[in-house]
Scaffold this motif. Structure first.
Motif, PDB file in Angstrom:
ATOM      1  N   ALA A 185      36.986   1.644  52.053  1.00 24.28           N
ATOM      2  CA  ALA A 185      36.338   2.499  51.289  1.00 24.28           C
ATOM      3  C   ALA A 185      36.545   3.993  51.698  1.00 24.28           C
ATOM      4  O   ALA A 185      36.116   4.103  52.884  1.00 24.28           O
ATOM      5  CB  ALA A 185      34.964   2.210  50.876  1.00 24.28           C
ATOM      6  N   HIS A 186      36.792   5.072  50.639  1.00 25.83           N
ATOM      7  CA  HIS A 186      36.782   6.490  51.209  1.00 25.83           C
ATOM      8  C   HIS A 186      35.402   6.916  51.053  1.00 25.83           C
ATOM      9  O   HIS A 186      34.738   8.041  51.493  1.00 25.83           O
ATOM     10  CB  HIS A 186      37.602   7.101  50.455  1.00 25.83           C
ATOM     11  N   TYR A 187      34.512   6.332  50.141  1.00 24.56           N
ATOM     12  CA  TYR A 187      33.105   6.958  49.935  1.00 24.56           C
ATOM     13  C   TYR A 187      32.079   5.917  49.728  1.00 24.56           C
ATOM     14  O   TYR A 187      31.540   5.524  48.948  1.00 24.56           O
ATOM     15  CB  TYR A 187      33.254   7.608  48.379  1.00 24.56           C
ATOM     16  N   PRO A 188      31.691   4.990  50.867  1.00 28.24           N
ATOM     17  CA  PRO A 188      30.652   4.117  51.004  1.00 28.24           C
ATOM     18  C   PRO A 188      29.378   4.668  51.001  1.00 28.24           C
ATOM     19  O   PRO A 188      29.170   6.006  51.414  1.00 28.24           O
ATOM     20  CB  PRO A 188      31.049   3.600  52.475  1.00 28.24           C
ATOM     21  N   ILE A 189      28.495   3.853  50.426  1.00 28.39           N
ATOM     22  CA  ILE A 189      27.214   4.132  50.436  1.00 28.39           C
ATOM     23  C   ILE A 189      26.237   2.689  50.288  1.00 28.39           C
ATOM     24  O   ILE A 189      26.813   1.790  49.789  1.00 28.39           O
ATOM     25  CB  ILE A 189      26.775   4.896  49.108  1.00 28.39           C
ATOM     26  N   ALA A 190      25.300   2.689  50.678  1.00 22.55           N
ATOM     27  CA  ALA A 190      24.136   1.860  50.421  1.00 22.55           C
ATOM     28  C   ALA A 190      23.299   2.245  49.643  1.00 22.55           C
ATOM     29  O   ALA A 190      22.275   3.189  50.133  1.00 22.55           O
ATOM     30  CB  ALA A 190      23.541   0.940  51.954  1.00 22.55           C
ATOM     31  N   SER A 191      23.045   1.788  48.209  1.00 18.11           N
ATOM     32  CA  SER A 191      22.240   2.742  47.407  1.00 18.11           C
ATOM     33  C   SER A 191      20.650   2.446  47.662  1.00 18.11           C
ATOM     34  O   SER A 191      19.869   3.152  47.316  1.00 18.11           O
ATOM     35  CB  SER A 191      22.661   2.357  46.003  1.00 18.11           C
ATOM     36  N   HIS A 192      20.496   0.967  48.154  1.00 22.46           N
ATOM     37  CA  HIS A 192      19.106   0.622  48.202  1.00 22.46           C
ATOM     38  C   HIS A 192      19.048  -0.370  49.140  1.00 22.46           C
ATOM     39  O   HIS A 192      18.899  -1.537  48.889  1.00 22.46           O
ATOM     40  CB  HIS A 192      18.515   0.248  46.821  1.00 22.46           C
ATOM     41  N   SER A 193      19.031  -0.036  50.467  1.00 24.12           N
ATOM     42  CA  SER A 193      19.014  -1.095  51.765  1.00 24.12           C
ATOM     43  C   SER A 193      18.195  -0.356  52.781  1.00 24.12           C
ATOM     44  O   SER A 193      18.213   0.884  53.027  1.00 24.12           O
ATOM     45  CB  SER A 193      20.275  -1.301  52.370  1.00 24.12           C
ATOM     46  N   ASN A 194      17.474  -1.115  53.525  1.00 26.79           N
ATOM     47  CA  ASN A 194      16.732  -0.919  54.685  1.00 26.79           C
ATOM     48  C   ASN A 194      17.251  -1.395  55.971  1.00 26.79           C
ATOM     49  O   ASN A 194      18.331  -1.805  56.035  1.00 26.79           O
ATOM     50  CB  ASN A 194      15.331  -1.250  54.434  1.00 26.79           C
ATOM     51  N   SER A 195      16.627  -1.289  57.080  1.00 27.91           N
ATOM     52  CA  SER A 195      16.728  -1.500  58.406  1.00 27.91           C
ATOM     53  C   SER A 195      16.508  -3.158  58.719  1.00 27.91           C
ATOM     54  O   SER A 195      15.300  -3.491  58.550  1.00 27.91           O
ATOM     55  CB  SER A 195      16.437  -0.676  59.279  1.00 27.91           C
ATOM     56  N   LYS A 196      17.654  -4.097  59.020  1.00 29.53           N
ATOM     57  CA  LYS A 196      17.192  -5.415  59.405  1.00 29.53           C
ATOM     58  C   LYS A 196      16.499  -5.510  60.819  1.00 29.53           C
ATOM     59  O   LYS A 196      15.567  -6.424  61.189  1.00 29.53           O
ATOM     60  CB  LYS A 196      18.298  -6.204  59.545  1.00 29.53           C
ATOM     61  N   THR A 197      16.608  -4.444  61.731  1.00 29.08           N
ATOM     62  CA  THR A 197      15.833  -4.386  62.886  1.00 29.08           C
ATOM     63  C   THR A 197      14.429  -4.222  62.617  1.00 29.08           C
ATOM     64  O   THR A 197      13.562  -4.868  63.224  1.00 29.08           O
ATOM     65  CB  THR A 197      16.331  -3.255  63.684  1.00 29.08           C
ATOM     66  N   ILE A 198      13.920  -3.539  61.598  1.00 30.69           N
ATOM     67  CA  ILE A 198      12.510  -3.503  61.346  1.00 30.69           C
ATOM     68  C   ILE A 198      12.043  -4.473  60.399  1.00 30.69           C
ATOM     69  O   ILE A 198      10.915  -4.796  60.671  1.00 30.69           O
ATOM     70  CB  ILE A 198      12.567  -1.873  60.530  1.00 30.69           C
ATOM     71  N   CYS A 199      13.033  -5.007  59.464  1.00 30.71           N
ATOM     72  CA  CYS A 199      12.310  -6.064  58.589  1.00 30.71           C
ATOM     73  C   CYS A 199      13.747  -6.904  58.687  1.00 30.71           C
ATOM     74  O   CYS A 199      14.673  -6.618  57.987  1.00 30.71           O
ATOM     75  CB  CYS A 199      11.920  -5.427  57.065  1.00 30.71           C
ATOM     76  N   ASN A 200      13.639  -8.259  59.102  1.00 34.54           N
ATOM     77  CA  ASN A 200      14.613  -9.170  59.126  1.00 34.54           C
ATOM     78  C   ASN A 200      14.942  -9.942  57.738  1.00 34.54           C
ATOM     79  O   ASN A 200      14.332 -11.092  57.431  1.00 34.54           O
ATOM     80  CB  ASN A 200      14.336 -10.157  60.231  1.00 34.54           C
ATOM     81  N   HIS A 201      15.477  -9.099  56.827  1.00 37.18           N
ATOM     82  CA  HIS A 201      15.456  -9.861  55.415  1.00 37.18           C
ATOM     83  C   HIS A 201      17.177  -9.705  55.182  1.00 37.18           C
ATOM     84  O   HIS A 201      17.905  -8.668  55.538  1.00 37.18           O
ATOM     85  CB  HIS A 201      15.001  -8.931  54.354  1.00 37.18           C
ATOM     86  N   ARG A 202      17.741 -10.726  54.493  1.00 32.51           N
ATOM     87  CA  ARG A 202      19.096 -10.803  54.291  1.00 32.51           C
ATOM     88  C   ARG A 202      19.609  -9.430  53.593  1.00 32.51           C
ATOM     89  O   ARG A 202      20.773  -9.327  53.770  1.00 32.51           O
ATOM     90  CB  ARG A 202      19.528 -11.915  53.478  1.00 32.51           C
ATOM     91  N   ARG A 203      18.736  -8.711  52.842  1.00 28.47           N
ATOM     92  CA  ARG A 203      19.370  -7.693  51.934  1.00 28.47           C
ATOM     93  C   ARG A 203      19.430  -6.275  52.921  1.00 28.47           C
ATOM     94  O   ARG A 203      19.813  -5.258  52.462  1.00 28.47           O
ATOM     95  CB  ARG A 203      18.482  -7.426  50.724  1.00 28.47           C
ATOM     96  N   ASN A 204      18.848  -6.349  54.073  1.00 24.23           N
ATOM     97  CA  ASN A 204      18.708  -5.244  54.898  1.00 24.23           C
ATOM     98  C   ASN A 204      20.075  -5.242  55.770  1.00 24.23           C
ATOM     99  O   ASN A 204      20.824  -6.149  55.927  1.00 24.23           O
ATOM    100  CB  ASN A 204      17.532  -5.127  55.667  1.00 24.23           C
ATOM    101  N   LEU A 205      20.161  -4.077  56.498  1.00 23.16           N
ATOM    102  CA  LEU A 205      21.513  -3.606  57.407  1.00 23.16           C
ATOM    103  C   LEU A 205      21.260  -3.761  58.784  1.00 23.16           C
ATOM    104  O   LEU A 205      20.490  -3.312  59.077  1.00 23.16           O
ATOM    105  CB  LEU A 205      21.912  -2.493  56.848  1.00 23.16           C
ATOM    106  N   THR A 206      22.139  -4.424  59.325  1.00 18.53           N
ATOM    107  CA  THR A 206      22.159  -4.434  60.906  1.00 18.53           C
ATOM    108  C   THR A 206      22.352  -2.996  61.587  1.00 18.53           C
ATOM    109  O   THR A 206      22.930  -2.361  60.679  1.00 18.53           O
ATOM    110  CB  THR A 206      23.097  -5.473  61.483  1.00 18.53           C
ATOM    111  N   ASP A 207      21.953  -2.955  62.553  1.00 15.13           N
ATOM    112  CA  ASP A 207      22.107  -1.777  63.479  1.00 15.13           C
ATOM    113  C   ASP A 207      23.463  -1.459  63.541  1.00 15.13           C
ATOM    114  O   ASP A 207      24.314  -0.285  63.267  1.00 15.13           O
ATOM    115  CB  ASP A 207      21.608  -1.609  64.634  1.00 15.13           C
ATOM    116  N   GLU A 208      24.600  -2.338  63.630  1.00 12.17           N
ATOM    117  CA  GLU A 208      25.923  -2.188  63.683  1.00 12.17           C
ATOM    118  C   GLU A 208      26.430  -1.868  62.271  1.00 12.17           C
ATOM    119  O   GLU A 208      27.599  -0.808  62.345  1.00 12.17           O
ATOM    120  CB  GLU A 208      26.504  -3.401  64.023  1.00 12.17           C
TER     121      GLU A 208
END
Length: 320
Positions: A185-208
């Motif tokens: 992708a040239h134009y990536p975005i996560a339009s509605h996601s949070n940090s998995k480090t802060i809240c360990n939910h499958r919909r959130n993103l890892t630090d990596e």
């Protein structure tokens, strides 16, 4: 302060109600014209979301029905709501006007027909997420146990996004599919996601994942859904800001935005229950960050990284 919100599910709710719901001022909706005006929301993204339970041969018509409600009810009945169909339209909004644009949350509705995707683009879709939580012909979503990546068809869609300067939304993808998108992708975005480090939910993103998005000039828009904000108890605005703090610590201070998910969530952050309450978040952010940084979170980071502007940035030219 102007606010750009990258995700709401008003159209799905209006479709479910068969149009018997007023976008102008319905008490049943989290996002209405009146609430956007009260909340200082300058631009609102409207997702096209099709329920996985709908029969395959009904899904494209359901997408068209939601677009119909967008143009007749959201835009047509509210003169100060303006449809944004190209990235340059974002610069044409006048004082007192509220911009609105379409996004696609999952490509289930097109089956394997790229012509249908072209039609949706012509109708104004500016951001495409390949999946919701389930799997489809393009990729696996985060809820698919198989956890596979992009199919050949999914890769074709990302190329379509690149060629047409459409955002490629990774918010609901399986982790394998996320990395496949990041490769292409040239134009990536996560339009509605949070940090998995802060809240360990499958919909959130890892630090990596988050760090890689930032390195690729991508954006992360934090979501207000309490289960994605805090693992137990009632979510507060401070709990949401903890995700912004963490993404900033990963180097993303100029690539963070807001993606409420209003009208798609059943629980609410205390004090941030609908679009009219967006200033409460801004006011809390101003206690921790400079006005320029908060303007970035609220709207400027998105404007600076939208397709077209990003192209100029990559070319080393001044951003307009």
């Amino acid at each position: 302060m102007n606010i750009i919100d990258l995700h709401c599910d008003v159209l799905a709710r209006m479709h479910k109600a068969e149009g018997n719901m007023s976008f102008k001022d319905s008490n049943e909706l989290d996002v209405t014209y009146e609430k956007l005006k009260q909340g200082g929301v300058h631009i609102q993204a409207f997702a096209i979301f099709i329920s996985p339970s709908l029969k395959s041969d009904q899904k494209f018509q359901a997408a068209l029905d939601q677009i119909h409600y967008f143009y007749t009810d959201v835009i047509g009945k509210n003169p100060n709501m303006k449809a944004l169909k190209t990235w340059s339209d974002f610069d044409q909004l006048q004082e007192g006007e509220i911009g609105a644009f379409l996004t696609l949350e999952g490509v289930d509705c097109i089956g394997n027909d790229m012509q249908k995707l072209s039609i949706l683009r012509e109708l104004g879709v500016l951001s495409i997420g390949l999946t919701w939580n389930n799997a489809n012909l393009a990729a696996d979503g985060v809820g698919e146990k198989r956890g596979a990546g992009l199919t050949s068809f999914g890769k074709e869609i990302i190329e379509f996004c690149n060629e047409n300067k459409i955002l490629s939304d990774v918010s609901h993808l399986s982790e394998k599919a996320f990395w496949d998108v990041m490769d292409l992708a040239h134009y990536p975005i996560a339009s509605h996601s949070n940090s998995k480090t802060i809240c360990n939910h499958r919909r959130n993103l890892t630090d990596e994942q988050a760090t890689h998005l930032f390195q690729k000039n991508g954006l992360i828009h934090v979501v207000y859904n309490p289960p994605f904000v805090i693992e137990k108890g009632d979510a507060s605005i401070s709990d949401l800001i903890a995700h912004i703090d963490h993404f900033c610590s990963l180097g993303g201070i100029r690539q963070i935005g807001l993606g409420s998910d209003f009208d798609g969530i059943s629980e609410k952050i205390i004090g941030l229950e609908d679009a009219s309450m967006q200033p409460a978040l801004i006011n809390e952010l101003l206690k921790k960050y400079s006005e320029d940084e908060v303007k970035g979170f609220a709207y400027k980071n998105f404007l600076d990284h939208r397709p077209g502007v990003m192209t100029l940035q990559h070319a080393g030219e001044e951003i307009c």
